[in-house]
Design an enzyme around this catalytic site. Structure first.
Site, PDB file in Angstrom:
ATOM      1  N   MET A  30      -4.047  13.446   0.253  1.00 16.91           N
ATOM      2  CA  MET A  30      -3.124  13.643  -0.861  1.00 16.91           C
ATOM      3  C   MET A  30      -2.827  12.310  -1.545  1.00 16.91           C
ATOM      4  SD  MET A  30      -0.579  16.775   0.061  1.00 16.91           S
ATOM      5  CE  MET A  30       0.513  15.877   1.139  1.00 16.91           C
ATOM      6  N   GLY A  31      -3.679  11.306  -1.275  1.00 15.51           N
ATOM      7  CA  GLY A  31      -3.486  10.012  -1.919  1.00 15.51           C
ATOM      8  C   GLY A  31      -2.439   9.169  -1.219  1.00 15.51           C
ATOM      9  N   GLY A  36      -4.819   4.208   7.802  1.00 13.54           N
ATOM     10  CA  GLY A  36      -5.206   5.414   8.513  1.00 13.54           C
ATOM     11  C   GLY A  36      -6.245   6.215   7.749  1.00 13.54           C
ATOM     12  N   HIS A  37      -6.024   6.392   6.446  1.00 21.35           N
ATOM     13  CA  HIS A  37      -6.999   7.095   5.616  1.00 21.35           C
ATOM     14  C   HIS A  37      -8.329   6.352   5.578  1.00 21.35           C
ATOM     15  CE1 HIS A  37      -3.160   8.555   3.636  1.00 21.35           C
ATOM     16  NE2 HIS A  37      -3.774   9.689   3.892  1.00 21.35           N
ATOM     17  N   GLY A 148      -7.094  13.158  10.565  1.00 20.63           N
ATOM     18  CA  GLY A 148      -6.432  12.260  11.496  1.00 20.63           C
ATOM     19  C   GLY A 148      -5.689  12.991  12.599  1.00 20.63           C
ATOM     20  N   SER A 186       1.700   6.310   7.687  1.00 19.86           N
ATOM     21  CA  SER A 186       1.963   7.547   6.947  1.00 19.86           C
ATOM     22  C   SER A 186       2.292   7.207   5.506  1.00 19.86           C
ATOM     23  CB  SER A 186       3.147   8.298   7.571  1.00 19.86           C
ATOM     24  OG  SER A 186       3.572   9.364   6.744  1.00 19.86           O
ATOM     25  N   ARG A 188       4.395   8.658   3.861  1.00 18.60           N
ATOM     26  CA  ARG A 188       5.847   8.814   3.725  1.00 18.60           C
ATOM     27  C   ARG A 188       6.622   7.599   4.223  1.00 18.60           C
ATOM     28  NH1 ARG A 188       4.300  14.390   4.535  1.00 18.60           N
ATOM     29  NH2 ARG A 188       5.156  15.682   2.850  1.00 18.60           N
TER      30      ARG A 188
END
Length: 281
Positions: A30-31, A36-37, A148, A186, A188
């Site tokens: 989701m960008g 991590g991505h 992940g 994250s 977030r």
């Protein structure tokens, strides 16, 4: 790096790749990308010969009081990061293209695996995830997809509908990437104030306590969960959504950790909901 903004363009290009015999890797995101991505992208690069990253904040997986409108959107910055790790193409559609007027077909994984953990807290979440991921598999013609471990329940759900619907894609789960402090990376995390970010360390700290106890011989699931709960309860800025322990990947209730198991938690730090987990056994 190619950028595709419509379903039609992406799907036509992917079909040409398949005709050429290329093996396609997909990393759905989701960008607001972080390390991590990028670890998922690197895993995809190693396993396939053409990597597609999707960047799409999917509206159907957000509940009415969740953070869809506030979710960070940084597409240009994301593209720079994707290019830096050798991603071959980015799929960045609009919601109106993914869910055109009259859209009424959803993939609903209606089983015990979706009625616990985040599924219990967010009742429409996994229907939205399953629907968008199925669409992404079809659009990109992916042979391999990468997710992940931080969203371990999501991985279980995706594996379930891939098997149930006979989708020709292999699912790979990549371990959690953490900051030096131990905090799971994250998108977030950007919501957290400095004070809240310090408080958020209680998530990984509590899981380490349980892991240490397990490694010293503790196998009682209730005891391990109690260790985590007590540690989090000592942080004034933290409010527990859940702390639970299930067999993995079946996500069945257990009293004793005598097989591979998932110890997972969701905690609100201020207004920000964070998840984390460890796999025992």
């Amino acid at each position: 790096m190619k950028i595709f903004r419509t379903v039609k363009e992406m799907q036509e290009f992917a079909l040409r790749l398949k005709q050429e015999g290329r093996r396609i890797g997909l990393v759905p995101t989701m960008g607001a990308l972080h390390e991590g991505h990028l670890t998922l992208m690197r895993a995809a690069k190693e396993a396939t010969d053409f990597v597609i990253a999707s960047v799409f904040v999917n509206p159907t997986q957000f509940g009415p009081n969740e953070d869809f409108d506030a979710y960070p959107r940084r597409f240009e910055e994301d593209c720079r990061k994707l290019e830096s790790v050798g991603v071959d193409a980015v799929f960045h559609p609009q919601a109106a293209d993914m869910y055109p007027q009259g859209f009424c077909t959803y993939v609903n994984v209606d089983g015990d695996i979706t009625h616990k953990l985040c599924g219990a807290q967010r009742p429409i979440h996994f229907r939205g995830v399953a629907t968008v991921v199925t669409k992404l598999f079809n659009i990109t013609q992916a042979d391999e997809a990468f997710f992940g471990q931080k969203n371990a329940q999501q991985v279980v759900v995706v594996c379930r509908f891939v098997q149930d619907l006979n989708l020709p894609v292999h699912i790979n789960m990549v371990p959690i990437v953490r900051e030096k402090s131990g905090l799971a990376r994250s998108s977030r995390n950007v919501y957290l104030s400095p004070e809240e970010k310090t408080a958020a360390l209680v998530l990984s700290r509590s899981l380490r306590l349980a892991k240490d106890a397990y490694e010293k011989g503790e196998r009682n699931a209730a005891v391990l969960k109690a260790l985590v709960t007590k540690e989090i309860a000592g942080e004034p800025l933290a409010a527990i959504d859940y702390v639970d322990l299930f067999s993995f990947p079946a996500l069945e209730a257990i009293e004793t950790v005598d097989e591979k198991s998932l110890l997972a938690l969701a905690v609100r730090i201020g207004k920000t909901r964070l998840i984390d987990n460890i796999i025992l056994g």
